[in-house]
Structure formats: C-alpha cells, structure tokens
Design a protein around this motif. Structure first.
Motif, PDB file in Angstrom:
ATOM      1  N   PRO A  44       0.652  -1.542  -0.279  1.00  0.00           N
ATOM      2  CA  PRO A  44       0.213  -0.180  -0.501  1.00  0.00           C
ATOM      3  C   PRO A  44       0.823   1.275   0.265  1.00  0.00           C
ATOM      4  CG  PRO A  44      -0.335  -1.640   1.683  1.00  0.00           C
ATOM      5  CD  PRO A  44       0.624  -2.014   1.324  1.00  0.00           C
ATOM      6  N   LEU A  45       2.547   0.950  -0.292  1.00  0.00           N
ATOM      7  CA  LEU A  45       3.096   2.461   0.264  1.00  0.00           C
ATOM      8  C   LEU A  45       2.991   2.746  -0.478  1.00  0.00           C
ATOM      9  CD1 LEU A  45       4.966   3.838   2.422  1.00  0.00           C
ATOM     10  CD2 LEU A  45       6.951   2.670   1.140  1.00  0.00           C
ATOM     11  N   ASN A  46       2.990   4.455  -0.995  1.00  0.00           N
ATOM     12  CA  ASN A  46       2.717   5.500  -1.996  1.00  0.00           C
ATOM     13  C   ASN A  46       4.186   5.895  -2.395  1.00  0.00           C
ATOM     14  OD1 ASN A  46       0.220   5.468  -3.307  1.00  0.00           O
ATOM     15  ND2 ASN A  46      -0.296   7.223  -1.392  1.00  0.00           N
ATOM     16  N   ASN A  47       5.136   6.387  -1.411  1.00  0.00           N
ATOM     17  CA  ASN A  47       6.380   6.491  -1.281  1.00  0.00           C
ATOM     18  C   ASN A  47       6.880   6.818   0.006  1.00  0.00           C
ATOM     19  OD1 ASN A  47       6.574   8.803   0.466  1.00  0.00           O
ATOM     20  ND2 ASN A  47       4.189   9.781  -1.480  1.00  0.00           N
ATOM     21  N   PHE A  48       8.443   6.777   0.193  1.00  0.00           N
ATOM     22  CA  PHE A  48       9.006   6.915   1.029  1.00  0.00           C
ATOM     23  C   PHE A  48      10.476   7.509   0.862  1.00  0.00           C
ATOM     24  CE2 PHE A  48      11.897   3.078  -0.932  1.00  0.00           C
ATOM     25  CZ  PHE A  48      12.770   4.071  -0.829  1.00  0.00           C
ATOM     26  N   VAL A  49      10.938   7.938   2.098  1.00  0.00           N
ATOM     27  CA  VAL A  49      12.013   9.191   2.281  1.00  0.00           C
ATOM     28  C   VAL A  49      13.121   8.192   3.091  1.00  0.00           C
ATOM     29  CG1 VAL A  49      12.540  11.658   2.520  1.00  0.00           C
ATOM     30  CG2 VAL A  49      10.393  11.188   1.730  1.00  0.00           C
ATOM     31  N   ALA A  50      14.563   8.788   2.819  1.00  0.00           N
ATOM     32  CA  ALA A  50      15.107   7.677   3.662  1.00  0.00           C
ATOM     33  C   ALA A  50      16.243   8.472   3.484  1.00  0.00           C
ATOM     34  CB  ALA A  50      15.051   6.349   3.140  1.00  0.00           C
ATOM     35  N   ASN A  51      17.087   8.665   4.910  1.00  0.00           N
ATOM     36  CA  ASN A  51      18.459   9.409   5.117  1.00  0.00           C
ATOM     37  C   ASN A  51      19.634   8.325   4.280  1.00  0.00           C
ATOM     38  OD1 ASN A  51      17.468  11.489   5.101  1.00  0.00           O
ATOM     39  ND2 ASN A  51      17.956  11.254   7.576  1.00  0.00           N
ATOM     40  N   VAL A  52      20.766   8.711   3.898  1.00  0.00           N
ATOM     41  CA  VAL A  52      21.712   7.604   3.319  1.00  0.00           C
ATOM     42  C   VAL A  52      22.670   8.259   4.352  1.00  0.00           C
ATOM     43  CG1 VAL A  52      22.602   6.882   1.640  1.00  0.00           C
ATOM     44  CG2 VAL A  52      20.308   7.259   1.376  1.00  0.00           C
ATOM     45  N   THR A  53      23.741   7.069   4.109  1.00  0.00           N
ATOM     46  CA  THR A  53      25.029   7.045   4.800  1.00  0.00           C
ATOM     47  C   THR A  53      25.789   5.709   4.543  1.00  0.00           C
ATOM     48  OG1 THR A  53      26.698   7.453   6.143  1.00  0.00           O
ATOM     49  CG2 THR A  53      25.103   5.663   7.341  1.00  0.00           C
ATOM     50  N   SER A  54      27.233   5.763   4.492  1.00  0.00           N
ATOM     51  CA  SER A  54      28.013   4.922   4.077  1.00  0.00           C
ATOM     52  C   SER A  54      28.916   4.232   5.105  1.00  0.00           C
ATOM     53  CB  SER A  54      28.407   4.308   3.491  1.00  0.00           C
ATOM     54  OG  SER A  54      29.587   5.610   2.637  1.00  0.00           O
ATOM     55  N   ARG A 253      23.821   2.460   3.961  1.00  0.00           N
ATOM     56  CA  ARG A 253      22.961   2.502   5.375  1.00  0.00           C
ATOM     57  C   ARG A 253      21.928   3.152   4.760  1.00  0.00           C
ATOM     58  NH1 ARG A 253      27.060   2.151   8.414  1.00  0.00           N
ATOM     59  NH2 ARG A 253      27.144   4.293   9.489  1.00  0.00           N
ATOM     60  N   PHE A 254      20.602   3.061   4.286  1.00  0.00           N
ATOM     61  CA  PHE A 254      18.988   3.421   4.037  1.00  0.00           C
ATOM     62  C   PHE A 254      18.706   3.639   6.148  1.00  0.00           C
ATOM     63  CE2 PHE A 254      18.215   2.704   0.200  1.00  0.00           C
ATOM     64  CZ  PHE A 254      19.536   2.985  -0.831  1.00  0.00           C
ATOM     65  N   PHE A 255      18.271   4.778   6.360  1.00  0.00           N
ATOM     66  CA  PHE A 255      18.173   4.688   7.769  1.00  0.00           C
ATOM     67  C   PHE A 255      16.982   6.443   7.703  1.00  0.00           C
ATOM     68  CE2 PHE A 255      22.042   7.681   7.552  1.00  0.00           C
ATOM     69  CZ  PHE A 255      21.201   8.682   8.943  1.00  0.00           C
ATOM     70  N   ASN A 256      16.017   6.342   8.977  1.00  0.00           N
ATOM     71  CA  ASN A 256      15.060   7.101   9.611  1.00  0.00           C
ATOM     72  C   ASN A 256      14.287   7.070   8.630  1.00  0.00           C
ATOM     73  OD1 ASN A 256      13.714   9.305  10.027  1.00  0.00           O
ATOM     74  ND2 ASN A 256      15.592  10.775   9.875  1.00  0.00           N
ATOM     75  N   TYR A 257      13.731   6.288   7.934  1.00  0.00           N
ATOM     76  CA  TYR A 257      12.550   6.279   7.376  1.00  0.00           C
ATOM     77  C   TYR A 257      10.616   7.108   8.119  1.00  0.00           C
ATOM     78  CZ  TYR A 257      14.206   2.670   3.775  1.00  0.00           C
ATOM     79  OH  TYR A 257      14.970   1.512   3.049  1.00  0.00           O
ATOM     80  N   ARG A 258      10.644   7.845   6.224  1.00  0.00           N
ATOM     81  CA  ARG A 258       9.119   8.934   6.032  1.00  0.00           C
ATOM     82  C   ARG A 258       8.460   8.236   5.475  1.00  0.00           C
ATOM     83  NH1 ARG A 258      13.995  10.754   6.838  1.00  0.00           N
ATOM     84  NH2 ARG A 258      14.127  12.955   5.304  1.00  0.00           N
ATOM     85  N   LEU A 259       7.259   7.648   5.599  1.00  0.00           N
ATOM     86  CA  LEU A 259       6.855   6.773   4.807  1.00  0.00           C
ATOM     87  C   LEU A 259       4.995   7.983   4.451  1.00  0.00           C
ATOM     88  CD1 LEU A 259       6.288   2.893   6.403  1.00  0.00           C
ATOM     89  CD2 LEU A 259       8.171   4.417   5.188  1.00  0.00           C
ATOM     90  N   ASN A 260       4.846   7.735   3.541  1.00  0.00           N
ATOM     91  CA  ASN A 260       3.842   8.144   2.366  1.00  0.00           C
ATOM     92  C   ASN A 260       3.943   9.940   2.909  1.00  0.00           C
ATOM     93  OD1 ASN A 260       2.221   5.746   1.198  1.00  0.00           O
ATOM     94  ND2 ASN A 260       1.378   5.204   3.453  1.00  0.00           N
ATOM     95  N   GLN A 261       4.953  10.175   2.820  1.00  0.00           N
ATOM     96  CA  GLN A 261       4.952  11.996   3.404  1.00  0.00           C
ATOM     97  C   GLN A 261       3.967  12.694   1.459  1.00  0.00           C
ATOM     98  OE1 GLN A 261       6.746  12.819   5.655  1.00  0.00           O
ATOM     99  NE2 GLN A 261       6.524  11.283   6.111  1.00  0.00           N
ATOM    100  N   LYS A 262       4.079  13.627   2.190  1.00  0.00           N
ATOM    101  CA  LYS A 262       3.302  14.740   0.971  1.00  0.00           C
ATOM    102  C   LYS A 262       4.534  14.906   0.271  1.00  0.00           C
ATOM    103  CE  LYS A 262       1.154  19.084  -0.157  1.00  0.00           C
ATOM    104  NZ  LYS A 262       0.251  20.185   0.640  1.00  0.00           N
ATOM    105  N   ILE A 263       5.069  14.787  -0.782  1.00  0.00           N
ATOM    106  CA  ILE A 263       6.280  14.891  -1.909  1.00  0.00           C
ATOM    107  C   ILE A 263       5.985  16.192  -2.965  1.00  0.00           C
ATOM    108  CG2 ILE A 263       7.833  14.091  -2.649  1.00  0.00           C
ATOM    109  CD1 ILE A 263       7.734  11.732  -1.256  1.00  0.00           C
ATOM    110  N   ASP A 264       7.569  17.302  -2.947  1.00  0.00           N
ATOM    111  CA  ASP A 264       6.738  17.934  -3.990  1.00  0.00           C
ATOM    112  C   ASP A 264       8.186  18.140  -4.792  1.00  0.00           C
ATOM    113  OD1 ASP A 264       6.534  19.794  -6.259  1.00  0.00           O
ATOM    114  OD2 ASP A 264       6.351  20.989  -4.661  1.00  0.00           O
TER     115      ASP A 264
END
Length: 270
Positions: A44-54, A253-264
């Motif tokens: 059901p996920l429409n989008n996600f936003v995640a931070n990235v490091t390595s 690494r992908f971390f601090n996921y935010r799901l179904n955000q309002k994205i522009d």
C-alpha cells in the motif's frame, strides 16, 4: 573471480544445450511470475523518504569530527517507479582538503546507489520483468527451467536472457552488449517472506571479450515497518581482475524512513 567464471560457464552451456521447446501453460507461468515476488509496488506504500550514509562516509566523519551516522544523501521512492537523490548539507565546517575528500566520497556514493537501484528496481521495487519488454520475447523451457530472451532491447543489439526455475524463481540474468563485446551475468538470491520471494542480494560478474574484468557481491538486509519490508543496509564486496588478491568492502545504509509523505520533487529524476 574464477568461481564466478565457472558458474557462468555452467549456466551458459545449459542455455545453449539443455533448453528445448516444450508445451506448458505459458499464461499461467507469466501470471505466477508477476505474483510470486515481494515488490514494493504491490504494497500500500505510495512513497518513502530515507537518509543515506555509508561505512566510508562514517570513517570520514569519525576521523575528522569523531562522529558517525551523519546523513549525506536523501533517497526518495515514489510510486510507480521514480527514484530521486538529493544531497544533505553536513553540519561541519571543512577546509579545502576536507571538502575535496568529501566531494570524492559523496560522488562515489552516488554512483554506488545508482548502480544498486538498477537491479533493485527489478528485484524489489517493481518486479522481475520489465513490462515494456513483454510485447517481444522468446520463451523456451524444459521440465526444470525456463529461458526468456529479449533481443535488441535498445536498438544497439543488447540482449537480455532470464534463466528461471519452472516455478518462476530467477536464477540468473545474462545481459550481452555485442557492440562493446561486453557481458554481465547477475545471480540473484531470494528468501521467502509473507509467502513471496524477497531479494536478499545478488552477485554480478562483468566480462569483456569473454574475460572476467570485475565482480561484486551485494547483500541486502531489511527491517519491517508498518508490515512493509524496507532495505536498511547493502553490504558490498568488490573484486577486480587486475587486483585479484584484494576485495574492497563497503556498506551503504538507509535510515530514518518516512512513509507516505507529501512530496513535491523539484529536481530531475536520477
């Protein structure tokens, strides 16, 4: 790298000798192929936003500011198949030497992520087969396996072959670039979650004029959030033919996921 060559040779011979035409329910096979894999598109996920490091970025910030887990990039996935990358400004002042090293590391991280996303799209985001290619394929099978071939997919002669189990499980993808005399063999690995196959990584072998030039193994780790499996780390092992005694490691690494955000999204697609 030799074991990669032996594996590739075994499967290529199987392609050319063992597969033959055999009557089976092709419609049912293709239907099951679409439903058997765990894909983000089917959730059901429409989008996600995640931070990235390595690991390499953490080593840099640890050496310079005695801290780790600083986000350097932001990745955005948007249904149905849009991926965006944007930079995050780190909260430290840098001298010219630090800026140069940081920019080199950041650009290399971008290249790594873009390379990962190419296979992540087929193995996890949207599905094993590109729907735009399904109007033109050749299918051969025997009692153990199915081979699907897509010829000249880019008007430059590039051919893609999928070797699948009779149950639809992908065992190998063979991509041939005849104009460059290049070939890429991809061996995905899956585990079963929620009665579907979830990709847990893949091994890639790159060849030029029939000789192995490089290869890497990538392992994907997931965590569940809101009953959705999300990738949280990608462990890379890279080896090159001219440096056979060395294996290069990194972890993204992908971390601090935010799901179904309002994205522009204002930037171009990556």
């Amino acid at each position: 790298m030799r074991k990669f060559g032996l594996i590739g040779l075994t499967i290529v011979v199987f392609f050319s000798v063992s597969l033959s035409q055999k009557s089976f329910d092709e419609v049912e096979f293709l239907h099951n192929l679409k439903l058997s894999y765990y894909t983000l598109e089917a959730t059901p996920l429409n989008n996600f936003v995640a931070n990235v490091t390595s690991a390499k970025m953490d080593a840099f910030t640890k050496a310079n500011w005695d801290t780790v887990n600083i986000p350097h990039l932001r990745i955005i996935w948007q249904r149905p198949n849009n991926i965006y990358l944007s930079e995050i400004k780190i909260p430290f002042k840098m001298n010219s030497k630090q800026r140069k090293e940081y920019r080199e590391l950041l650009n290399a991280l971008k290249v790594q992520i873009k390379g990962i996303v190419l296979d992540l799209q087929r193995f996890y985001l949207v599905g094993i087969l590109d729907e735009t290619l399904m109007n033109n394929y050749i299918l051969r099978n025997n009692e153990d396996a199915v081979q699907m071939t897509f010829k000249n997919i880019d008007d430059q002669g590039t051919t893609v072959k999928y070797l699948l189990g009779i149950n639809g499980l992908c065992m190998m993808i063979d991509v041939e670039y005849p104009l460059q005399n290049k070939q890429m063999l991809i061996y995905p690995e899956f585990k079963t979650v929620d009665n579907k196959w979830l990709c847990q990584g893949w091994t890639v072998q790159n060849m030029l004029n029939g000789n192995v030039t490089s290869g890497f193994k990538l392992t994907v780790n997931y965590e569940q959030e809101n009953k959705i499996w999300l990738p949280v780390s990608f462990f890379l092992e890279v080896q090159k033919a001219d440096k056979k005694d060395k294996i290069f490691y990194d972890e993204i690494r992908f971390f601090n996921y935010r799901l179904n955000q309002k994205i522009d999204v204002a930037t171009g697609k990556h």
